[in-house]
Scaffold this motif. Sequence first.
Motif, PDB file in Angstrom:
ATOM      1  N   ILE A 172       2.241 -17.039 -22.816  1.00 58.93           N
ATOM      2  CA  ILE A 172       0.984 -16.293 -22.701  1.00 58.93           C
ATOM      3  C   ILE A 172      -0.091 -16.918 -23.583  1.00 58.93           C
ATOM      4  O   ILE A 172      -1.226 -17.130 -23.137  1.00 58.93           O
ATOM      5  N   ARG A 173       0.242 -17.246 -24.828  1.00 60.81           N
ATOM      6  CA  ARG A 173      -0.731 -17.885 -25.725  1.00 60.81           C
ATOM      7  C   ARG A 173      -1.220 -19.214 -25.140  1.00 60.81           C
ATOM      8  O   ARG A 173      -2.415 -19.506 -25.157  1.00 60.81           O
ATOM      9  N   ASP A 174      -0.284 -20.038 -24.639  1.00 63.04           N
ATOM     10  CA  ASP A 174      -0.659 -21.327 -24.056  1.00 63.04           C
ATOM     11  C   ASP A 174      -1.564 -21.141 -22.835  1.00 63.04           C
ATOM     12  O   ASP A 174      -2.525 -21.891 -22.650  1.00 63.04           O
ATOM     13  N   LEU A 175      -1.249 -20.161 -22.010  1.00 66.30           N
ATOM     14  CA  LEU A 175      -2.052 -19.910 -20.815  1.00 66.30           C
ATOM     15  C   LEU A 175      -3.436 -19.374 -21.173  1.00 66.30           C
ATOM     16  O   LEU A 175      -4.428 -19.726 -20.533  1.00 66.30           O
ATOM     17  N   GLN A 176      -3.518 -18.548 -22.206  1.00 67.78           N
ATOM     18  CA  GLN A 176      -4.821 -18.049 -22.635  1.00 67.78           C
ATOM     19  C   GLN A 176      -5.688 -19.179 -23.178  1.00 67.78           C
ATOM     20  O   GLN A 176      -6.905 -19.158 -23.011  1.00 67.78           O
ATOM     21  N   ARG A 177      -5.070 -20.167 -23.816  1.00 71.99           N
ATOM     22  CA  ARG A 177      -5.809 -21.340 -24.282  1.00 71.99           C
ATOM     23  C   ARG A 177      -6.279 -22.180 -23.096  1.00 71.99           C
ATOM     24  O   ARG A 177      -7.431 -22.599 -23.023  1.00 71.99           O
ATOM     25  N   LEU A 178      -5.376 -22.407 -22.137  1.00 72.23           N
ATOM     26  CA  LEU A 178      -5.686 -23.247 -20.984  1.00 72.23           C
ATOM     27  C   LEU A 178      -6.653 -22.577 -20.016  1.00 72.23           C
ATOM     28  O   LEU A 178      -7.521 -23.237 -19.439  1.00 72.23           O
ATOM     29  N   LEU A 179      -6.515 -21.263 -19.842  1.00 72.67           N
ATOM     30  CA  LEU A 179      -7.300 -20.505 -18.863  1.00 72.67           C
ATOM     31  C   LEU A 179      -8.042 -19.371 -19.569  1.00 72.67           C
ATOM     32  O   LEU A 179      -7.719 -18.192 -19.400  1.00 72.67           O
ATOM     33  N   PRO A 180      -9.046 -19.687 -20.384  1.00 69.41           N
ATOM     34  CA  PRO A 180      -9.660 -18.674 -21.249  1.00 69.41           C
ATOM     35  C   PRO A 180     -10.359 -17.537 -20.506  1.00 69.41           C
ATOM     36  O   PRO A 180     -10.518 -16.449 -21.058  1.00 69.41           O
ATOM     37  N   GLN A 181     -10.756 -17.734 -19.264  1.00 75.16           N
ATOM     38  CA  GLN A 181     -11.456 -16.701 -18.494  1.00 75.16           C
ATOM     39  C   GLN A 181     -10.530 -15.944 -17.536  1.00 75.16           C
ATOM     40  O   GLN A 181     -10.963 -15.002 -16.878  1.00 75.16           O
ATOM     41  N   ALA A 182      -9.277 -16.362 -17.456  1.00 77.90           N
ATOM     42  CA  ALA A 182      -8.382 -15.815 -16.428  1.00 77.90           C
ATOM     43  C   ALA A 182      -7.689 -14.527 -16.863  1.00 77.90           C
ATOM     44  O   ALA A 182      -7.281 -14.383 -18.012  1.00 77.90           O
ATOM     45  N   GLU A 183      -7.546 -13.631 -15.896  1.00 78.11           N
ATOM     46  CA  GLU A 183      -6.687 -12.475 -16.075  1.00 78.11           C
ATOM     47  C   GLU A 183      -5.277 -12.930 -15.701  1.00 78.11           C
ATOM     48  O   GLU A 183      -5.077 -13.505 -14.630  1.00 78.11           O
ATOM     49  N   LEU A 184      -4.307 -12.706 -16.591  1.00 76.47           N
ATOM     50  CA  LEU A 184      -2.931 -13.115 -16.370  1.00 76.47           C
ATOM     51  C   LEU A 184      -2.144 -11.921 -15.845  1.00 76.47           C
ATOM     52  O   LEU A 184      -2.035 -10.905 -16.526  1.00 76.47           O
ATOM     53  N   ILE A 185      -1.585 -12.056 -14.644  1.00 72.01           N
ATOM     54  CA  ILE A 185      -0.893 -10.956 -13.986  1.00 72.01           C
ATOM     55  C   ILE A 185       0.547 -11.376 -13.712  1.00 72.01           C
ATOM     56  O   ILE A 185       0.794 -12.379 -13.042  1.00 72.01           O
ATOM     57  N   LEU A 186       1.474 -10.597 -14.236  1.00 70.43           N
ATOM     58  CA  LEU A 186       2.903 -10.834 -14.023  1.00 70.43           C
ATOM     59  C   LEU A 186       3.402  -9.751 -13.083  1.00 70.43           C
ATOM     60  O   LEU A 186       3.249  -8.563 -13.364  1.00 70.43           O
ATOM     61  N   TYR A 187       3.976 -10.162 -11.942  1.00 71.27           N
ATOM     62  CA  TYR A 187       4.480  -9.175 -10.993  1.00 71.27           C
ATOM     63  C   TYR A 187       5.999  -9.201 -10.969  1.00 71.27           C
ATOM     64  O   TYR A 187       6.636 -10.179 -11.378  1.00 71.27           O
ATOM     65  N   TYR A 188       6.555  -8.126 -10.478  1.00 76.92           N
ATOM     66  CA  TYR A 188       7.998  -8.030 -10.245  1.00 76.92           C
ATOM     67  C   TYR A 188       8.202  -7.598  -8.807  1.00 76.92           C
ATOM     68  O   TYR A 188       7.475  -6.743  -8.296  1.00 76.92           O
ATOM     69  N   GLY A 189       9.181  -8.188  -8.169  1.00 74.84           N
ATOM     70  CA  GLY A 189       9.455  -7.848  -6.786  1.00 74.84           C
ATOM     71  C   GLY A 189      10.790  -8.421  -6.358  1.00 74.84           C
ATOM     72  O   GLY A 189      11.561  -8.917  -7.174  1.00 74.84           O
ATOM     73  N   ALA A 190      11.023  -8.335  -5.083  1.00 76.08           N
ATOM     74  CA  ALA A 190      12.236  -8.886  -4.487  1.00 76.08           C
ATOM     75  C   ALA A 190      11.897  -9.321  -3.073  1.00 76.08           C
ATOM     76  O   ALA A 190      11.072  -8.687  -2.410  1.00 76.08           O
ATOM     77  N   SER A 191      12.518 -10.381  -2.612  1.00 74.21           N
ATOM     78  CA  SER A 191      12.226 -10.897  -1.277  1.00 74.21           C
ATOM     79  C   SER A 191      12.354  -9.814  -0.212  1.00 74.21           C
ATOM     80  O   SER A 191      11.579  -9.751   0.728  1.00 74.21           O
ATOM     81  N   GLU A 192      13.345  -8.944  -0.378  1.00 77.74           N
ATOM     82  CA  GLU A 192      13.564  -7.932   0.649  1.00 77.74           C
ATOM     83  C   GLU A 192      12.644  -6.720   0.527  1.00 77.74           C
ATOM     84  O   GLU A 192      12.524  -5.927   1.440  1.00 77.74           O
ATOM     85  N   LEU A 193      11.932  -6.593  -0.614  1.00 77.97           N
ATOM     86  CA  LEU A 193      11.072  -5.417  -0.840  1.00 77.97           C
ATOM     87  C   LEU A 193       9.604  -5.750  -1.035  1.00 77.97           C
ATOM     88  O   LEU A 193       8.776  -4.856  -1.130  1.00 77.97           O
ATOM     89  N   ASN A 194       9.243  -7.008  -1.165  1.00 78.20           N
ATOM     90  CA  ASN A 194       7.895  -7.436  -1.502  1.00 78.20           C
ATOM     91  C   ASN A 194       7.623  -7.125  -2.973  1.00 78.20           C
ATOM     92  O   ASN A 194       8.546  -6.983  -3.764  1.00 78.20           O
ATOM     93  N   TYR A 195       6.354  -6.984  -3.344  1.00 79.68           N
ATOM     94  CA  TYR A 195       6.018  -6.727  -4.738  1.00 79.68           C
ATOM     95  C   TYR A 195       6.198  -5.251  -5.060  1.00 79.68           C
ATOM     96  O   TYR A 195       5.887  -4.386  -4.254  1.00 79.68           O
TER      97      TYR A 195
END
Length: 177
Positions: free
Chosen positions: A111-134
């Motif tokens: 997360i720290r590395d991504l915030q440095r690389l993408l300072p304007q980006a909203e970082l979204i982590l999703y959870y899902g399964a192929s059979e259920l979608n997100y």
Amino acid sequence: MYRTYESWAGFFPVQNPIFHVSQETRLFLQGSLSFTGNLNSLLAVLYEGGSLITSETMHCRRWGKLLQKWAVDVIYLIPTKLQLLSAALKESLPQVQSLFTGSQLLTARNIRDLQRLLPQAELILYYGASELNYITYAICNGADRDSRNLGRPFPGIGVTVHYSLIYVDTPYHVSGV
């Protein structure tokens, strides 16, 4: 597993605003379309009429050049590839407004590395399964987020716990589930 058109496209109006995918989106993804996350991301951006930028190679510096050349504003990559991208690129990518990822956990260091690389980006982590979608998503505002927190359910998705079993109620699933 068989997915109907409705099980894919019916969910795009739910997921796309959360992931910031629209007609103006220039989305970068990399990898096989046999991976459900890649296929979903590709279909979601095409559904909106946006643009797709990709690379057939696993060369992170090349990805960085593509991200800059095509002014990519949304990225979809799994955390392992994001870790490689963060290590390979030294300059930030301020044009990126959204990054969504899943299938693996994001560590505090990721997360720290991504915030440095993408300072304007909203970082979204999703959870899902192929059979259920997100199923759920979490906005990663800081590196100190609790990795056990799976976020909140996507709108219209029901999640309940009964006798230590998690049940997901969603119309966006493979046939027969």
